[in-house]
Design an enzyme around this catalytic site. Structure first.
Site, PDB file in Angstrom:
ATOM      1  CG  ASN A 154     -12.284 -43.681  16.976  1.00 33.38           C
ATOM      2  OD1 ASN A 154     -13.492 -43.563  17.193  1.00 33.38           O
ATOM      3  ND2 ASN A 154     -11.384 -42.815  17.423  1.00 33.38           N
ATOM      4  CE  LYS A 169     -11.023 -40.169  14.992  1.00 33.73           C
ATOM      5  NZ  LYS A 169      -9.928 -39.254  14.761  1.00 33.73           N
ATOM      6  CG  HIS A 192      -9.422 -40.506  20.626  1.00 30.65           C
ATOM      7  ND1 HIS A 192      -9.259 -39.243  20.120  1.00 30.65           N
ATOM      8  CD2 HIS A 192      -9.137 -41.365  19.620  1.00 30.65           C
ATOM      9  CE1 HIS A 192      -8.880 -39.348  18.848  1.00 30.65           C
ATOM     10  NE2 HIS A 192      -8.815 -40.625  18.524  1.00 30.65           N
ATOM     11  CD  GLU A 220     -10.553 -36.954  17.496  1.00 31.80           C
ATOM     12  OE1 GLU A 220     -11.603 -37.623  17.647  1.00 31.80           O
ATOM     13  OE2 GLU A 220      -9.817 -37.065  16.493  1.00 31.80           O
ATOM     14  CD  GLU A 280      -5.377 -43.155  18.308  1.00 33.76           C
ATOM     15  OE1 GLU A 280      -5.749 -43.705  17.275  1.00 33.76           O
ATOM     16  OE2 GLU A 280      -6.108 -42.382  18.966  1.00 33.76           O
ATOM     17  N   GLY A 295      -5.602 -37.651  11.926  1.00 38.11           N
ATOM     18  CA  GLY A 295      -6.406 -36.907  10.952  1.00 38.11           C
ATOM     19  C   GLY A 295      -5.610 -35.910  10.119  1.00 38.11           C
ATOM     20  CB  SER A 310      -2.379 -40.397   9.208  1.00 34.51           C
ATOM     21  OG  SER A 310      -2.973 -39.148   9.529  1.00 34.51           O
TER      22      SER A 310
HETATM   23  P1  PGA Z   1      -7.054 -41.137  11.886  1.00 33.03           P
HETATM   24  O1  PGA Z   1      -7.612 -41.207  13.374  1.00 33.03           O
HETATM   25  O2  PGA Z   1      -6.790 -42.547  11.446  1.00 33.03           O
HETATM   26  O3  PGA Z   1      -8.157 -40.478  11.095  1.00 33.03           O
HETATM   27  O4  PGA Z   1      -5.808 -40.320  11.923  1.00 33.03           O
HETATM   28  C1  PGA Z   1      -7.126 -42.154  14.291  1.00 33.03           C
HETATM   29  C2  PGA Z   1      -7.812 -41.984  15.615  1.00 33.03           C
HETATM   30  O5  PGA Z   1      -8.145 -40.843  15.973  1.00 33.03           O
HETATM   31  O6  PGA Z   1      -8.047 -42.963  16.331  1.00 33.03           O
END
Ligand code: PGA
Length: 250
Positions: free
Chosen positions: A9, A11, A95, A97, A167, A173, A213
């Protein structure tokens, strides 16, 4: 049998040139067979990356979102049919976010899922709890409501077009991944919910990815868990060496 999947992903990262370079490096790298690899670029790179992947059967692309509407006066939005016309295979929906920054509700997601499925695309559906929900031990109920309010109205045929990504928000992140035990516990719970709604056979055939992460160092222990079928990778998917290492972690 369900697929082992590694999805990157991206982003809101990577310009056209950077995206092309990353995909070239991954495609020319040594990837284990039988792993489905998905790139999720921004909309403007979708068509290009799908084209680059078209000769590679185990590679495909996902959009990071789509409109809940079919078409029309929705300035700035991208419809599922447009995404489908770029030869994407999946759309990531739900997601955290998007849920948090764009107020996407379970009902909004239900409408988006309907658009995705009616345009012959498949869904990568994200769910996950906040740190407070984890501390207050309400996380199982929360995940159950996210899944039941957005997904469990689907028919057996439709749910087979869904990949679920667990997630936990506190792990995204932050560099603080869920331990393999914590992730496995939730994945088994999700599979149990799928089994109660759709039967064991279907639940055993739906891939459940872990995200938050996940990186080249911890992917192997996570992917070894019985109900973890791969990862939805953010930060670590932006570097070809790390991403290849994650793909080869099964
Ligand atoms: P990350 O993000 O691996 O940077 O923690 C995962 C995601 O948001 O899908």
């Amino acid at each position: 049998m369900r697929n082992n999947i590694v999805a990157g992903n991206w982003k809101m990262n990577l310009t056209r040139d950077q995206a092309k370079m990353l995909v070239e490096k991954v495609l020319s790298g040594n990837c284990r067979k039988n792993i489905e690899v998905i790139f999720a670029p921004s909309f403007i790179n979708l068509y290009k990356i799908a084209k680059m992947c078209s000769d590679h059967t185990s590679f495909s692309v996902a959009a990071q979102d789509c409109s809940a509407n079919k078409k029309g006066a929705f300035t700035g939005e991208v419809s599922a049919s447009m995404i489908s016309s770029c030869n994407a295979k999946y759309v990531i929906l739900g997601h955290s976010e998007r849920r948090l920054n764009f107020n996407e509700s379970n009902d909004d997601l239900k409408a988006k899922i309907s658009q995705v499925l009616s345009n012959n695309l498949e869904v990568i559906f994200c769910c996950g709890e906040s740190i407070n929900q984890r501390k207050e031990s309400t996380y199982f109920d929360w995940i159950e409501s996210q899944l039941s309010e957005s997904l469990f109205h689907l028919s057996k045929k439709e749910i087979m077009k869904v990949v679920i990504a667990y997630e936990p928000i506190w792990a995204i992140g932050t560099g603080m991944n869920a331990s393999p035990e914590i992730a496995q516990e939730m994945h088994a719970f999700i599979r149990g919910l799928l089994s109660s709604c759709y039967g064991t056979k279907i639940s055993e055939n739906i891939s459940i990815l872990y995200g938050g992460s996940c990186n080249a160092e911890n992917a192997q222990t996570l992917f070894k868990q019985k109900d973890i079928d791969g990862g939805l990778i953010g930060g670590a998917s932006l570097n070809s060496k790390n991403f290849l290492k994650i793909i080869n972690s099964f």
